[in-house]
Design an enzyme around this catalytic site. Structure first.
Site, mmCIF file in Angstrom:
data_model
loop_
_atom_site.group_PDB
_atom_site.id
_atom_site.type_symbol
_atom_site.label_atom_id
_atom_site.label_comp_id
_atom_site.label_asym_id
_atom_site.label_seq_id
_atom_site.Cartn_x
_atom_site.Cartn_y
_atom_site.Cartn_z
ATOM 1 C CE LYS A 99 -1.801 2.043 3.279
ATOM 2 N NZ LYS A 99 -1.366 3.161 2.991
ATOM 3 C CG ASP A 151 -1.918 1.706 10.795
ATOM 4 O OD1 ASP A 151 -1.214 1.739 9.712
ATOM 5 O OD2 ASP A 151 -1.697 2.578 11.729
#
Length: 315
Positions: free
Chosen positions: A185, A256
Site C-alpha cells: 500500500k 492502518d
C-alpha cells in the site's frame, strides 16, 4: 477463517490531547488525555478485531512504557506475542488545536534494536504465523533493524505459504517489493519513488502501478490517494474507489484501518474490488473518531454501502 498476524517493530504509546491554541513560549494547558497502543501492525490488529476477525499481534516492548503498552493491549483484548527489549518503547503525541481544525503529530524516535532482538522478532513471527491467512508487516523499522527486514518477512511468508502484506516506505518498502509480496500500500509519493516516474495524473499513476505488478513486485498494489480514495491494481484489472464525504476529526490510524479492512475482507474470500471497498470504508471511518481512537465497526458497515468503486479502463 485463518487468523491474521501483524508485526510491529517500532510500536508506541499513542497519546492524544487538545489545547485551545498552539502558541510559542507559553504553557499550553491540555485537555483530557487518551492513551492507546499504537504502531502500524498493532493498529491493524486492533481494527481486525473490531471488525470481527481474528488477529495475533507480534511486537517489541521495553521499559516502563513497554509495560504500559502491555496493559493497554490487555484492555483491548488482543492476542499477542511480545519480544522484550533492553530499551524503552517510544511514545507519540497528537495534539488537536481549538475545535480540531488543525492537528499536530509528534513522533518520538524508537529504541535501537540489537541483531539478537530483531532476529527474535522473526523467530516469533515464524512461530505464530503457521496456518495464518496473512502476515501484515506495517510501520517504520526501529533503529538498528536492517533495511531488508521486511524482505526477510516476505521470504518467511513464502516459506510458510502465508501471504504477506507490507505497508511501509523508503528503502524497506523497496527491498520488500524486490522480494515480492502479495499486497503493498504505497501512497502517491512512494509510487513515484518506486517507479521513477513523476506520477501526477491518474493515467500515469495507473501505468506505473501496472508496471510494478507486471514485474512481480506485488500481486495487488493499493495506492492510497488521501481524499481522492485509492487505486487498486491486479494482474487482470484496475479499480478506483472514492470515499464518501465525512467530517474529519482525526487522521490518526486511517491508513492502518484501510489495510486492516482490506486484508480482513481478502481473508474472508472477498474479491479484490470488494476488499478495496472495505478498506476505503475502514479508513474513512477512522476519520470520524477522536485522537488516537480507530474506526468503529458500525461506522465501517454504514460507510461501506456508500463507497463507489469503478473499473479503470486499460489502454
Amino acid at each position: 477463517m485463518p487468523h491474521i498476524v501483524t508485526l510491529t517493530l517500532n510500536p508506541a504509546i499513542d497519546v492524544a490531547t487538545s489545547v485551545p491554541e498552539v502558541t510559542p513560549e507559553h504553557k499550553l494547558r491540555c485537555g483530557p488525555v487518551r492513551r492507546d497502543p499504537g504502531g502500524g501492525g498493532i493498529n491493524v490488529a486492533r481494527v481486525v478485531r473490531e471488525l470481527g476477525g481474528e488477529s495475533i499481534a507480534v511486537y517489541t516492548r521495553g521499559g516502563a512504557t513497554g509495560s504500559m503498552l502491555e496493559e493497554l493491549l490487555e484492555e483491548k483484548g488482543l492476542l499477542r506475542r511480545s519480544i522484550p527489549l533492553r530499551d524503552s518503547t517510544r511514545e507519540s503525541f497528537t495534539v488537536a488545536e481549538g475545535a480540531g481544525a488543525r492537528e499536530y503529530r509528534f513522533i518520538l524516535p524508537g529504541p535501537t534494536l540489537s541483531e539478537r532482538e530483531w532476529q527474535r522478532c522473526l523467530d516469533a513471527l515464524e512461530d505464530v504465523a503457521v496456518g495464518a491467512a496473512f502476515i501484515v508487516a506495517s510501520g517504520s523499522l526501529a533503529p538498528g533493524v536492517p533495511e531488508d527486514f521486511y524482505a526477510r518477512v516476505a521470504r518467511l511468508g513464502k516459506g510458510l505459504g502465508v501471504r504477506v502484506v507490507v505497508d511501509t516506505s523508503g528503502a524497506p518498502l523497496r527491498a520488500a517489493l524486490e522480494e515480492g509480496v502479495f499486497l503493498a500500500k504505497p501512497n502517491r509519493r512512494e509510487l513515484r519513488d518506486l517507479s521513477g516516474v513523476a506520477a501526477e495524473d491518474l493515467d500515469t499513476q495507473a501505468a506505473a502501478a501496472r508496471e510494478l505488478v507486471a514485474r512481480g513486485r506485488a500481486e495487488l498494489l493499493a495506492v492510497s490517494m488521501g481524499s481522492d480514495g485509492a487505486l487498486l491494481t491486479t494482474r487482470e484489472a484496475q479499480f478506483r474507489a472514492a470515499p464518501p464525504p465525512v467530517e474529519t476529526h482525526s487522521s490518526v490510524g486511517a491508513g492502518d484501518s484501510f489495510v486492516a479492512g482490506m486484508t480482513l475482507a481478502l481473508a474472508r474470500g472477498n474479491p479484490p474490488e470488494e476488499a478495496l471497498r472495505w478498506g476505503i470504508a475502514s479508513g474513512t471511518a477512522a476519520l470520524l473518531t477522536q485522537g488516537t481512537d480507530l474506526c468503529h465497526r458500525a461506522d465501517v458497515e454504514h460507510l461501506y454501502t456508500q463507497v463507489a468503486v469503478t473499473k479503470v479502463p486499460r489502454p
